[in-house]
Structure formats: C-alpha cells, structure tokens
Design an enzyme around this catalytic site. Structure first.
Site, mmCIF file in Angstrom:
data_model
loop_
_atom_site.group_PDB
_atom_site.id
_atom_site.type_symbol
_atom_site.label_atom_id
_atom_site.label_comp_id
_atom_site.label_asym_id
_atom_site.label_seq_id
_atom_site.Cartn_x
_atom_site.Cartn_y
_atom_site.Cartn_z
ATOM 1 N N HIS A 65 0.810 -1.225 0.000
ATOM 2 C CA HIS A 65 0.000 0.000 0.000
ATOM 3 C C HIS A 65 0.838 1.268 0.000
ATOM 4 C CE1 HIS A 65 -3.811 -2.093 0.808
ATOM 5 N NE2 HIS A 65 -3.093 -2.901 1.570
ATOM 6 N N GLU A 130 -7.704 -4.108 -3.006
ATOM 7 C CA GLU A 130 -8.050 -4.850 -1.790
ATOM 8 C C GLU A 130 -9.288 -4.199 -1.174
ATOM 9 O OE1 GLU A 130 -6.043 -6.461 2.369
ATOM 10 O OE2 GLU A 130 -5.247 -4.672 1.404
ATOM 11 N N GLN A 142 -9.561 -1.902 7.123
ATOM 12 C CA GLN A 142 -10.314 -1.267 6.044
ATOM 13 C C GLN A 142 -11.418 -0.387 6.648
ATOM 14 O OE1 GLN A 142 -9.736 -1.971 2.672
ATOM 15 N NE2 GLN A 142 -8.216 -3.566 2.968
ATOM 16 N N ASN A 221 -4.714 -14.082 8.263
ATOM 17 C CA ASN A 221 -5.146 -12.782 8.767
ATOM 18 C C ASN A 221 -6.448 -12.356 8.116
ATOM 19 O OD1 ASN A 221 -1.764 -12.298 8.635
ATOM 20 N ND2 ASN A 221 -2.826 -12.006 10.565
ATOM 21 N N ALA A 222 -7.368 -11.815 8.925
ATOM 22 C CA ALA A 222 -8.650 -11.279 8.453
ATOM 23 C C ALA A 222 -9.455 -12.324 7.689
ATOM 24 C CB ALA A 222 -8.438 -10.037 7.582
ATOM 25 N N GLY A 251 6.803 -11.627 11.350
ATOM 26 C CA GLY A 251 6.869 -12.140 12.710
ATOM 27 C C GLY A 251 5.816 -11.560 13.625
ATOM 28 N N ASP A 276 2.410 -6.149 2.508
ATOM 29 C CA ASP A 276 1.224 -5.412 2.969
ATOM 30 C C ASP A 276 1.664 -4.119 3.647
ATOM 31 O OD1 ASP A 276 -1.436 -4.805 3.387
ATOM 32 O OD2 ASP A 276 -1.704 -6.186 5.072
#
Length: 386
Positions: A65, A130, A142, A221-222, A251, A276
């Site tokens: 991003h 995304e 988000q 994740n998510a 990590g 990310d």
C-alpha cells in the site's frame, strides 16, 4: 550497456557459488556456473565481483500500500514515487499498486495518479484492489464506511483505467452479495481473484474457487480460521487445488510455526511473500494514517488505536531474511517466494522472477546477511549502498 557480475548466483533450486551473469540492453544475456559449465567464458576485465554475498533476482511484491511516507490512496504522483523508491532500496524491483476500501471516485483517482507518476524505482506492474467488496466482520484496517456489495459495473470502470499491460489482482469476500458474479467476470477478464477479509466457510471458498478464485490474501489474517469440523477459509486455502496464498512474514502477523505449516501444506511453490506495507515502511516508529484511520507504529508493528493490525512496515528484504532466520527455509526457496512465485502468479514468469537468459535484468546484490547492497532495474543501477 553491457554489465557483468561474478559471484554466488541464487537460482530457484540451488546456489551456484562461483557464477557469472551477463546482461545487456535491460535483459540477461548469459548465466554460467564457472565450475561446471565447460563453455563458460573467461571473466572479462571490468566485471563486478561479489566476493561476500549473493546475486539474486529482484523481488516482486503483489501487495503493498505504501512506504517512504506515501500511500497509493494519496492519489499523488509524488507519493507514488516515494513508495517505488523506498521499496527499490529494499530489493523490490516490481510491485502491484495496492488500494484500500474507499469510495469509487477515490479508487479511480489513485489509479490515475499511478499512471501519471514518473517511472522511478520499482516498476509498477499493475494494481491490487483490496476491498471494497469484503465482509464487514473481517474488515481489519479497512474503513467500514465504504464496505459494499460486489458490483460488476464498478469493476469495469476500474479496469477501464488500466494500461494494456497492467496486471489486475482483486481481493474480495466470496460469500458476500454479488461476489460469485464478480469473480466470474474478473477471472474472465484475466484478473487474479483473491479471497480475503472474509468469513467464508470451506464450502463457500470452494464455490469461489470453482467460479475463479485462485489466490488467498494474507493467509491466516482477516479470515475465518481452521476448525476440525469446519475447515473454514484457512482450511480451504491450504487444501483446495489450484490455489496460491500469500504470507506477511514480519513475525507479527503470522507465527513462524504457522508459516511452516503453510509451506508444508501448500508447497513452497504456491506460497508468496508479501509486505502489505503501509506508508510508514522505511520510516520507523510514529503516528501515521491508513485509509483515513489513525495508525500507531511501535516496535515494528502498525496498529489502529483499537489494537487491530493495520498493514505492516515490512520490506521484501526483511521478509526474505525472516523466511530464512525465523521459518528455517533454505535461501533458494525463500528468494523464490519473493521473486519467481509472484512472477508466475502474475503471468510474468517468462520475463521476471529468476536469473535466466532472456529475462529482464532486475537484479540484487545481497550481502551475507541478505541485506540489499545494490538494486539493478532493467540493467541499470538504481540503488547502491556502497
């Protein structure tokens, strides 16, 4: 311009300790093992010799991003340059400009700013959208104000903003309203469709894969986790055929043991390293924003004030180091997860991702700690720490 590099070459399946690489006019023109190839040329005068370290293919980040203070959602060509130069210094030679959940007009402005930006640093290979077609329950960082149902009409307006050679990658939740139609439409247009920010069950992900989903965004994740009676999104990501996955190897987002599980279950060739990264990448701790939401970066973790993770400050350089040091992968495997596998996922394997004749001369010189000493893009030195 012709360039010669002599040193340890990192190939997808091995390290050649005594190798020679030649490039000219932006392409690799020769790769030799000086100890095994009978027809290898003599090392020419003026060749750059890498005595301690490695020569590697440039890294490709399909989920990034921002960095260097810029975010693609700033819709500002100067921000785009800040991002591409920041990540090039850390080994990224190609990336997908990644957007966040936002009003359609803001997404369009972001696409246009990328097209208007000067070409400097990492090459922008296309776009990763995304959101906004995600599940509110797993929105992560988000902005919930702009989460919405999937729309083929909106997708077509996005795609109309692209250049002919742009790669498109769209993350959505397969279970939401309109998603299956959108998945079929995107796949039919050649886009990579990825499941992410999703509460989909195993069966819902399977239906998404049958419609055209072929990737899973930031695995673990998510998304709905693995349960022994309901494998969920994670179980489907690790078992359904034809699916690749991406991992944020900082990590913080994923425990090293979970990364090992992913590599063993899915096969390393189907696992991609991503950052990310948000705008704070390369800047250290402090207060920042992501998608209009306040973010605090402390001790290498970016979090909303609620405590939820908000992207990362990872670079591909550090990610490869972590795959070796924390996850225990061998060097060729870790580098391939950052180069060859993303290139293949984008349909660019013939041009990028490994040290092979005919491919773009996107190269890295790494020291023995895998830190980037030199970044070469299209045969030209962009960054040299020395």
């Amino acid at each position: 311009m012709q360039r010669w590099l002599k040193g340890a070459l990192i190939l997808p399946d091995r390290v050649v300790p005594n190798g020679l690489l030649a490039c000219e006019d932006g392409r690799i023109t020769g790769v030799w093992d000086l100890e095994a190839d009978a027809g290898a040329p003599a090392v020419p005068d003026g060749a750059e010799v890498v005595e301690r370290g490695y020569i590697a293919p440039g890294y490709i980040d399909i989920h990034v991003h921002g960095g260097g203070g810029g975010d693609f959602m700033d819709a500002d060509p100067e921000a785009v340059v800040a991002i591409t130069t920041c990540h090039a210094r850390h080994g990224t030679t190609g990336l997908l400009a990644t957007t966040l959940t936002a009003p359609e007009e803001e997404l369009i402005r972001a696409f246009r700013a990328v097209k208007a930006a000067p070409r400097r640093g990492a090459q922008i290979l296309g776009f990763h959208v995304e959101g906004p077609f995600i599940n509110m329950q797993y929105k992560g960082a988000q902005n919930p104000a702009y989460v919405r149902s999937a729309s083929v009409a909106e997708i077509d307006r996005w795609l109309a903003e692209g250049r002919p050679d742009d790669r498109w990658h769209v993350t959505l939740a397969p279970e939401i309203e309109g998603a299956l139609e959108a998945i079929r439409h995107l796949a039919g247009r050649g886009a990579v469709v990825s499941a992410g920010h999703t509460d989909c069950t195993y069966d819902q992900l399977k239906a998404g894969v049958e419609a055209g989903v072929s990737h899973v965004t930031h695995l673990f994740n998510a998304m709905r986790g693995l349960h022994h009676r309901e494998p969920g999104t994670v179980g489907g990501a690790l078992s359904l055929p034809g699916v690749t996955v991406e991992i944020i190897a900082d990590g913080v987002h994923v425990h090293p043991a979970s990364m090992q599980v992913a590599v063993r279950a899915r096969g390393a060739e189907n696992v991609l390293l991503v950052t990310d990264a948000m705008r704070a990448a390369g800047l250290g701790d402090g207060e920042f924003t992501l998608g209009g939401l306040p973010v605090t970066v402390k001790d290498g973790a970016a979090r909303l004030h609620s405590g939820a993770l908000a992207g990362s400050v990872l670079t591909m350089e550090r990610g490869v180091q972590n795959l070796v040091d924390m996850v225990g992968l061998d060097l060729p495997t870790a580098v391939a997860m950052a180069s060859l596998h993303p290139a293949r996922r984008l349909g660019l394997e013939a041009r990028k991702g490994s040290l092979a004749v005919g491919k773009d001369a996107d190269l890295l010189i790494l020291d023995d700690k895998l830190e980037v000493m030199t970044t070469i893009i299209g045969g030209e030195v962009f960054y040299d720490a020395r």
